[in-house]
Design a protein around this motif. Sequence first.
Motif, PDB file in Angstrom:
ATOM      1  N   TRP A 171       0.846  -1.195   0.000  1.00 38.26           N
ATOM      2  CA  TRP A 171       0.000   0.000   0.000  1.00 38.26           C
ATOM      3  C   TRP A 171       0.888   1.255   0.000  1.00 38.26           C
ATOM      4  CZ3 TRP A 171      -4.656  -1.635  -1.035  1.00 38.26           C
ATOM      5  CH2 TRP A 171      -5.088  -2.873  -0.545  1.00 38.26           C
ATOM      6  N   PRO A 172       1.595   1.515  -1.088  1.00 41.03           N
ATOM      7  CA  PRO A 172       2.561   2.630  -1.104  1.00 41.03           C
ATOM      8  C   PRO A 172       1.946   3.994  -0.833  1.00 41.03           C
ATOM      9  CG  PRO A 172       2.186   1.786  -3.326  1.00 41.03           C
ATOM     10  CD  PRO A 172       1.552   0.810  -2.395  1.00 41.03           C
ATOM     11  N   PHE A 173       0.667   4.174  -1.197  1.00 40.35           N
ATOM     12  CA  PHE A 173       0.053   5.483  -0.987  1.00 40.35           C
ATOM     13  C   PHE A 173      -0.292   5.746   0.483  1.00 40.35           C
ATOM     14  CE2 PHE A 173      -0.795   5.382  -5.621  1.00 40.35           C
ATOM     15  CZ  PHE A 173      -0.202   6.596  -5.934  1.00 40.35           C
ATOM     16  N   LEU A 174      -0.183   4.735   1.338  1.00 34.53           N
ATOM     17  CA  LEU A 174      -0.344   4.967   2.781  1.00 34.53           C
ATOM     18  C   LEU A 174       0.796   5.813   3.331  1.00 34.53           C
ATOM     19  CD1 LEU A 174      -1.587   1.740   4.630  1.00 34.53           C
ATOM     20  CD2 LEU A 174      -2.515   4.063   4.803  1.00 34.53           C
ATOM     21  N   PHE A 175       1.855   5.947   2.550  1.00 39.37           N
ATOM     22  CA  PHE A 175       3.024   6.708   2.989  1.00 39.37           C
ATOM     23  C   PHE A 175       3.219   7.964   2.141  1.00 39.37           C
ATOM     24  CE2 PHE A 175       3.422   2.309   4.124  1.00 39.37           C
ATOM     25  CZ  PHE A 175       3.749   2.371   5.471  1.00 39.37           C
ATOM     26  N   GLU A 176       2.147   8.348   1.469  1.00 35.90           N
ATOM     27  CA  GLU A 176       2.109   9.608   0.734  1.00 35.90           C
ATOM     28  C   GLU A 176       0.882  10.382   1.203  1.00 35.90           C
ATOM     29  OE1 GLU A 176       4.500  10.606  -1.164  1.00 35.90           O
ATOM     30  OE2 GLU A 176       5.599   8.711  -1.349  1.00 35.90           O
ATOM     31  N   MET A 177       0.944  11.695   1.148  1.00 34.70           N
ATOM     32  CA  MET A 177      -0.082  12.539   1.756  1.00 34.70           C
ATOM     33  C   MET A 177      -1.505  12.245   1.253  1.00 34.70           C
ATOM     34  SD  MET A 177      -0.202  14.706   4.170  1.00 34.70           S
ATOM     35  CE  MET A 177      -1.122  16.090   4.856  1.00 34.70           C
ATOM     36  N   PRO A 178      -1.747  12.118  -0.048  1.00 28.78           N
ATOM     37  CA  PRO A 178      -3.141  11.903  -0.484  1.00 28.78           C
ATOM     38  C   PRO A 178      -3.740  10.617   0.063  1.00 28.78           C
ATOM     39  CG  PRO A 178      -1.738  12.539  -2.340  1.00 28.78           C
ATOM     40  CD  PRO A 178      -0.821  12.246  -1.194  1.00 28.78           C
ATOM     41  N   GLY A 179      -2.981   9.528   0.010  1.00 23.25           N
ATOM     42  CA  GLY A 179      -3.485   8.250   0.486  1.00 23.25           C
ATOM     43  C   GLY A 179      -3.621   8.193   1.993  1.00 23.25           C
ATOM     44  N   LEU A 180      -2.663   8.769   2.686  1.00 23.56           N
ATOM     45  CA  LEU A 180      -2.697   8.777   4.148  1.00 23.56           C
ATOM     46  C   LEU A 180      -3.884   9.589   4.654  1.00 23.56           C
ATOM     47  CD1 LEU A 180      -1.017   7.745   6.604  1.00 23.56           C
ATOM     48  CD2 LEU A 180       0.076   9.988   6.634  1.00 23.56           C
ATOM     49  N   GLN A 181      -4.137  10.732   4.013  1.00 25.37           N
ATOM     50  CA  GLN A 181      -5.282  11.561   4.409  1.00 25.37           C
ATOM     51  C   GLN A 181      -6.602  10.825   4.221  1.00 25.37           C
ATOM     52  OE1 GLN A 181      -5.344  16.069   4.427  1.00 25.37           O
ATOM     53  NE2 GLN A 181      -4.576  15.654   2.381  1.00 25.37           N
ATOM     54  N   ALA A 182      -6.729  10.105   3.110  1.00 30.41           N
ATOM     55  CA  ALA A 182      -7.961   9.368   2.840  1.00 30.41           C
ATOM     56  C   ALA A 182      -8.184   8.285   3.890  1.00 30.41           C
ATOM     57  CB  ALA A 182      -7.895   8.745   1.442  1.00 30.41           C
ATOM     58  N   HIS A 183      -7.131   7.553   4.227  1.00 33.30           N
ATOM     59  CA  HIS A 183      -7.239   6.490   5.223  1.00 33.30           C
ATOM     60  C   HIS A 183      -7.551   7.075   6.596  1.00 33.30           C
ATOM     61  CE1 HIS A 183      -6.096   2.274   6.473  1.00 33.30           C
ATOM     62  NE2 HIS A 183      -6.115   2.900   7.645  1.00 33.30           N
ATOM     63  N   PHE A 184      -6.888   8.157   6.949  1.00 31.00           N
ATOM     64  CA  PHE A 184      -7.084   8.798   8.250  1.00 31.00           C
ATOM     65  C   PHE A 184      -8.521   9.286   8.407  1.00 31.00           C
ATOM     66  CE2 PHE A 184      -6.851  12.458  11.177  1.00 31.00           C
ATOM     67  CZ  PHE A 184      -6.135  11.897  12.241  1.00 31.00           C
ATOM     68  N   ARG A 185      -9.057   9.861   7.344  1.00 28.63           N
ATOM     69  CA  ARG A 185     -10.433  10.369   7.425  1.00 28.63           C
ATOM     70  C   ARG A 185     -11.432   9.225   7.575  1.00 28.63           C
ATOM     71  NH1 ARG A 185     -13.350  14.876   3.497  1.00 28.63           N
ATOM     72  NH2 ARG A 185     -15.185  15.164   4.818  1.00 28.63           N
ATOM     73  N   ALA A 186     -11.203   8.123   6.843  1.00 23.38           N
ATOM     74  CA  ALA A 186     -12.091   6.966   6.958  1.00 23.38           C
ATOM     75  C   ALA A 186     -12.030   6.372   8.362  1.00 23.38           C
ATOM     76  CB  ALA A 186     -11.704   5.911   5.920  1.00 23.38           C
ATOM     77  N   LEU A 187     -10.859   6.410   8.964  1.00 26.02           N
ATOM     78  CA  LEU A 187     -10.653   5.811  10.281  1.00 26.02           C
ATOM     79  C   LEU A 187     -11.185   6.674  11.412  1.00 26.02           C
ATOM     80  CD1 LEU A 187      -9.277   3.477  11.895  1.00 26.02           C
ATOM     81  CD2 LEU A 187      -7.198   4.870  11.898  1.00 26.02           C
ATOM     82  N   THR A 188     -10.950   7.987  11.339  1.00 20.28           N
ATOM     83  CA  THR A 188     -11.253   8.878  12.464  1.00 20.28           C
ATOM     84  C   THR A 188     -12.419   9.825  12.211  1.00 20.28           C
ATOM     85  OG1 THR A 188      -9.756  10.635  11.704  1.00 20.28           O
ATOM     86  CG2 THR A 188      -8.796   8.887  13.084  1.00 20.28           C
ATOM     87  N   GLY A 189     -12.790  10.014  10.940  1.00 23.27           N
ATOM     88  CA  GLY A 189     -13.813  10.990  10.611  1.00 23.27           C
ATOM     89  C   GLY A 189     -13.287  12.414  10.577  1.00 23.27           C
ATOM     90  N   VAL A 190     -11.970  12.581  10.691  1.00 24.72           N
ATOM     91  CA  VAL A 190     -11.346  13.907  10.738  1.00 24.72           C
ATOM     92  C   VAL A 190     -10.650  14.195   9.419  1.00 24.72           C
ATOM     93  CG1 VAL A 190      -9.555  15.314  11.846  1.00 24.72           C
ATOM     94  CG2 VAL A 190     -11.040  13.846  13.238  1.00 24.72           C
ATOM     95  N   GLN A 191     -10.894  15.388   8.869  1.00 28.19           N
ATOM     96  CA  GLN A 191     -10.175  15.854   7.683  1.00 28.19           C
ATOM     97  C   GLN A 191      -8.840  16.403   8.173  1.00 28.19           C
ATOM     98  OE1 GLN A 191      -8.660  16.258   4.711  1.00 28.19           O
ATOM     99  NE2 GLN A 191     -10.734  16.254   3.862  1.00 28.19           N
ATOM    100  N   LEU A 192      -7.783  15.656   7.936  1.00 29.97           N
ATOM    101  CA  LEU A 192      -6.480  15.914   8.550  1.00 29.97           C
ATOM    102  C   LEU A 192      -5.964  17.328   8.278  1.00 29.97           C
ATOM    103  CD1 LEU A 192      -4.084  14.534  10.106  1.00 29.97           C
ATOM    104  CD2 LEU A 192      -3.141  13.974   7.860  1.00 29.97           C
TER     105      LEU A 192
END
Length: 271
Positions: free
Chosen positions: A43-64
């Motif tokens: 999951w290389p995009f988990l370590f790039e800003m666009p992918g990490l932000q998407a995952h974080f928002r799905a997990l926490t409900g927060v727009q990073l």
Amino acid sequence: MKTMFRERNWDTQIITKKMMATYYTQRKDIIRGMETEKIRREWPFLFEMPGLQAHFRALTGVQLEGTFFETVKNKSHRILAYMDTLNNEKQRKTARVLAQIEVAKKDTKSKLPEMPGLVLLLLAYFGEDDKQMFFQVDDTCLPSEVPTSDLPASPCIIFCGDSLLTASRLMLSIDKVVVTEQQTNFVEALLMMFASYYCLNIHYPSELGATLEFLQRCIFKINPDKGTKFFPSFLQLLILNGENKMQLLCQKFSVTSMSTAAQSSFSTFDS
């Protein structure tokens, strides 16, 4: 997504859509304890800003990014001003950091040093070790030359040069692996470091617990009614020895401090 990553053919909207479509598979790999290096390959995009932000928002409900900039706009100068009022002998470290911020602002002729300075001030205020969050290397250091055995295991920002306050080259490491090799923006590096704790299911290290908890509650506005990312043993230590500082700073900037439920139980977003 691997092909898109290799070809550097990045469209933020497409990345976000694909990350959301594969979110539960990502969580499954992370929760079952897949090693960081393997997660990076899968999951290389988990370590790039666009992918990490998407995952974080799905997990926490927060727009990073949006939450961060909104909060910092309203509170960063208040926090800096409050630190400047401290005159207790124990706050010599904060006074030293404030002086370094002013020097860096003059040297760079900008206010950019205020953001890394703010984090250093929080670390100093809570008496926590900045070397557990920031690791210094030479200005010309390449990612392959970083002494990874000396890095902390927790997410860490590596800065190149003499000072974090003026560094223009940054990297991110997790589990002693350099996962993001080229960063020029401290705020983005900070967002990625913080989000990594949530997205990769990592507990806050005891050496940084109070600072990260404050960032969570005051800056990123994550105030769960129960649970914390502290280990239970450190949570008890914070309650006994550091709660007054946490309570004071949280109250000062109108955020919820640790609830009774948080003090007596432990959970994560995946529990």
